[in-house]
Design a protein around this motif. Structure first.
Motif, PDB file in Angstrom:
ATOM      1  N   MET A   1      39.791  26.172  59.580  1.00 15.67           N
ATOM      2  CA  MET A   1      38.578  26.300  58.785  1.00 15.67           C
ATOM      3  C   MET A   1      37.942  27.664  59.028  1.00 15.67           C
ATOM      4  SD  MET A   1      37.919  23.774  56.800  1.00 15.67           S
ATOM      5  CE  MET A   1      36.284  23.165  56.492  1.00 15.67           C
ATOM      6  N   GLU A   2      38.022  28.117  60.261  1.00 18.14           N
ATOM      7  CA  GLU A   2      37.434  29.426  60.556  1.00 18.14           C
ATOM      8  C   GLU A   2      38.211  30.536  59.844  1.00 18.14           C
ATOM      9  OE1 GLU A   2      37.427  30.742  64.647  1.00 18.14           O
ATOM     10  OE2 GLU A   2      35.874  32.217  64.225  1.00 18.14           O
ATOM     11  N   ALA A   3      39.530  30.423  59.834  1.00 15.84           N
ATOM     12  CA  ALA A   3      40.356  31.423  59.155  1.00 15.84           C
ATOM     13  C   ALA A   3      40.010  31.485  57.667  1.00 15.84           C
ATOM     14  CB  ALA A   3      41.839  31.091  59.346  1.00 15.84           C
ATOM     15  N   LEU A   4      39.860  30.309  57.046  1.00 18.63           N
ATOM     16  CA  LEU A   4      39.538  30.263  55.616  1.00 18.63           C
ATOM     17  C   LEU A   4      38.156  30.872  55.350  1.00 18.63           C
ATOM     18  CD1 LEU A   4      40.876  26.667  55.099  1.00 18.63           C
ATOM     19  CD2 LEU A   4      41.793  28.693  53.961  1.00 18.63           C
ATOM     20  N   ASN A   5      37.205  30.547  56.215  1.00 14.78           N
ATOM     21  CA  ASN A   5      35.871  31.124  56.110  1.00 14.78           C
ATOM     22  C   ASN A   5      35.916  32.647  56.182  1.00 14.78           C
ATOM     23  OD1 ASN A   5      33.128  29.706  56.182  1.00 14.78           O
ATOM     24  ND2 ASN A   5      34.417  28.290  57.328  1.00 14.78           N
TER      25      ASN A   5
ATOM     26  N   GLY B   1      37.299  20.279  52.020  1.00 14.80           N
ATOM     27  CA  GLY B   1      36.822  21.303  52.962  1.00 14.80           C
ATOM     28  C   GLY B   1      36.715  22.669  52.288  1.00 14.80           C
ATOM     29  N   PHE B   2      37.656  22.972  51.373  1.00  9.74           N
ATOM     30  CA  PHE B   2      37.574  24.258  50.641  1.00  9.74           C
ATOM     31  C   PHE B   2      36.291  24.282  49.809  1.00  9.74           C
ATOM     32  CE2 PHE B   2      42.523  24.222  50.146  1.00  9.74           C
ATOM     33  CZ  PHE B   2      42.670  24.534  51.479  1.00  9.74           C
ATOM     34  N   LEU B   3      36.007  23.164  49.151  1.00  9.81           N
ATOM     35  CA  LEU B   3      34.814  23.107  48.286  1.00  9.81           C
ATOM     36  C   LEU B   3      33.546  23.256  49.120  1.00  9.81           C
ATOM     37  CD1 LEU B   3      35.945  20.198  45.928  1.00  9.81           C
ATOM     38  CD2 LEU B   3      35.909  22.644  45.420  1.00  9.81           C
TER      39      LEU B   3
ATOM     40  N   HIS C   1      48.514  27.146  55.224  1.00 12.79           N
ATOM     41  CA  HIS C   1      49.875  26.738  55.613  1.00 12.79           C
ATOM     42  C   HIS C   1      49.842  25.539  56.572  1.00 12.79           C
ATOM     43  CE1 HIS C   1      54.111  28.055  55.898  1.00 12.79           C
ATOM     44  NE2 HIS C   1      54.070  27.890  57.210  1.00 12.79           N
ATOM     45  N   ILE C   2      48.694  24.849  56.613  1.00 15.17           N
ATOM     46  CA  ILE C   2      48.441  23.937  57.734  1.00 15.17           C
ATOM     47  C   ILE C   2      49.426  22.758  57.848  1.00 15.17           C
ATOM     48  CG2 ILE C   2      46.703  22.505  56.568  1.00 15.17           C
ATOM     49  CD1 ILE C   2      45.078  22.670  59.242  1.00 15.17           C
ATOM     50  N   TYR C   3      49.920  22.250  56.700  1.00 17.99           N
ATOM     51  CA  TYR C   3      50.837  21.094  56.767  1.00 17.99           C
ATOM     52  C   TYR C   3      52.311  21.494  56.639  1.00 17.99           C
ATOM     53  CZ  TYR C   3      46.777  18.021  56.217  1.00 17.99           C
ATOM     54  OH  TYR C   3      45.600  17.359  56.404  1.00 17.99           O
TER      55      TYR C   3
ATOM     56  N   SER D   1      46.297  22.085  64.218  1.00 16.94           N
ATOM     57  CA  SER D   1      45.485  20.862  64.209  1.00 16.94           C
ATOM     58  C   SER D   1      46.262  19.640  63.732  1.00 16.94           C
ATOM     59  CB  SER D   1      44.286  21.031  63.284  1.00 16.94           C
ATOM     60  OG  SER D   1      43.397  21.979  63.808  1.00 16.94           O
ATOM     61  N   LYS D   2      47.183  19.846  62.788  1.00 11.59           N
ATOM     62  CA  LYS D   2      47.880  18.694  62.194  1.00 11.59           C
ATOM     63  C   LYS D   2      49.173  18.374  62.925  1.00 11.59           C
ATOM     64  CE  LYS D   2      44.668  18.842  59.192  1.00 11.59           C
ATOM     65  NZ  LYS D   2      43.557  17.907  59.321  1.00 11.59           N
ATOM     66  N   THR D   3      49.608  19.282  63.793  1.00 10.42           N
ATOM     67  CA  THR D   3      50.884  19.056  64.469  1.00 10.42           C
ATOM     68  C   THR D   3      50.706  18.779  65.966  1.00 10.42           C
ATOM     69  OG1 THR D   3      51.041  21.460  64.658  1.00 10.42           O
ATOM     70  CG2 THR D   3      52.287  20.414  62.881  1.00 10.42           C
TER      71      THR D   3
HETATM   72  C1  PLP Z   1      44.160  21.606  53.910  1.00  9.77           C
HETATM   73  C2  PLP Z   1      43.412  21.779  55.189  1.00  9.77           C
HETATM   74  N1  PLP Z   1      43.058  23.009  55.581  1.00  9.77           N
HETATM   75  C3  PLP Z   1      42.351  23.182  56.719  1.00  9.77           C
HETATM   76  C4  PLP Z   1      41.956  22.117  57.503  1.00  9.77           C
HETATM   77  C5  PLP Z   1      41.146  22.414  58.751  1.00  9.77           C
HETATM   78  O1  PLP Z   1      41.937  22.604  59.851  1.00  9.77           O
HETATM   79  P1  PLP Z   1      41.366  22.917  61.347  1.00  9.77           P
HETATM   80  O2  PLP Z   1      40.975  21.604  61.945  1.00  9.77           O
HETATM   81  O3  PLP Z   1      42.513  23.523  62.039  1.00  9.77           O
HETATM   82  O4  PLP Z   1      40.200  23.820  61.202  1.00  9.77           O
HETATM   83  C6  PLP Z   1      42.323  20.839  57.142  1.00  9.77           C
HETATM   84  C7  PLP Z   1      41.916  19.686  57.974  1.00  9.77           C
HETATM   85  O5  PLP Z   1      41.819  18.564  57.537  1.00  9.77           O
HETATM   86  C8  PLP Z   1      43.055  20.650  55.938  1.00  9.77           C
HETATM   87  O6  PLP Z   1      43.427  19.424  55.529  1.00  9.77           O
END
Ligand code: PLP
Length: 291
Positions: free
Chosen positions: A1-5, A27-29, A104-106, A135-137
């Motif tokens: 989330m921080e990277a996207l921000n 979360g993007f929205l 690329h999270i998933y 976070s997801k792995t």
């Molecule tokens: C598509 C997507 N991007 C980003 C995140 C946020 O990841 P992080 O917990 O590593 O900040 C999530 C978490 O649910 C997500 O589903």
């Protein structure tokens, strides 16, 4: 989330228009809303990902300042784009001068052929800002992730410094050692097998218990299912009724800036699957029959 921000702050100003997949991760929205940005939703196919034709038309018609896309294993629809499409996506945005923010999270959880190539692999000009995390792995609590900001590297570095200073080096060193030892890859193989079998089991239960006419995705990886209930069903009401029973779903309108997808819902089947989860899924189906 921080990277996207950081990525969005590096390439946009309040009021700018950002293209994203529809349905998209809520979360993007939330980030767009917080930064005063506007969302432009682009149709997305559950198998092939974002519609590049629709994106091309949108870029010609609107002053889009960035695009957030999940080319591999998107959330919530579970699509993975072909290599040719990833390349076309990168070239299209590059030619219009619109930065691509890639999440690329998933991707490491794709079922077939292991970790797929990122769209970033086709980037020749630094126009792709590549974001990911463990976070997801491994664990969301680790807060270990990355940002490769291409042409905006210096701007992102400055923003990162004022936002949160440094990184959690202890967590990063532990993750690096796990990757170096081969343990991460072994863990991924196990996770992918478990998630693939849980997705299959959940899809079978949905086919059995949900209303006639329900449609469900077959995701390319991970553990998220996007479900379309028959027209007229209300997933927000369904969410409220399930909450009273201690069952959590994500209603469709959360995944759109324009409150679309009222008859859709997202469920997560990532927990270690048990009788309890199967019973909860059957209860969702039973209440969906009345929704
Ligand atoms: C598509 C997507 N991007 C980003 C995140 C946020 O990841 P992080 O917990 O590593 O900040 C999530 C978490 O649910 C997500 O589903």
């Amino acid at each position: 989330m921080e990277a996207l921000n950081l990525a969005l702050r590096a390439v946009t100003r309040p009021g700018d228009l950002v293209a994203l997949e529809s349905p998209t991760y809520y979360g993007f929205l939330q980030i767009l809303q917080m930064l005063g940005l506007r969302a432009l939703e682009i149709p997305t196919h559950p198998r092939t990902g974002i519609s590049l034709d629709a994106l091309e038309v949108a870029l010609a018609a609107h002053p889009v300042k960035a695009a957030i896309v999940m080319p591999n294993v998107s959330n919530p629809i579970g699509a993975s784009m072909s290599e040719a499409s990833k390349k076309r996506l990168v070239r299209l945005l590059e030619s219009r001068g619109v930065p691509l923010i890639e999440d690329h999270i998933y991707a490491d959880l794709q079922f077939d052929a292991g970790a797929p190539r990122a769209a970033k692999a086709y980037d020749r000009t630094g126009n792709v800002i590549f974001c990911g995390s463990f976070s997801k792995t491994l664990s969301p609590g680790l807060k270990a992730g990355w940002l490769e900001a291409g042409r905006w590297r210096d701007a992102a570095r400055r923003l990162k410094f004022v936002a949160s200073g440094g990184q959690n080096e202890l967590a990063e060193t532990a993750v690096a050692e796990l990757i170096d030892s081969g343990g991460y890859e072994r863990w991924l193989r196990q996770l992918r097998r478990r998630f693939a079998s849980q997705v299959d089991a959940a899809r079978a239960t949905i086919a059995e218990c949900f209303p006639r006419g329900t449609r469900v995705t077959r995701p390319a990886g991970a553990y998220i299912l996007w479900i379309e209930l028959p027209r007229g069903a209300d997933s927000v009401r369904l969410f409220e009724r399930l909450l009273e029973r201690g069952i959590s779903i994500a209603p469709g309108p959360m995944f759109s800036a324009t409150q679309r997808y009222r008859n859709f819902l997202r469920i997560s089947v990532g927990q270690i699957w048990s009788e309890r989860h199967d019973t909860a899924l059957r209860e969702i189906g039973r209440l969906a029959q009345q929704a």
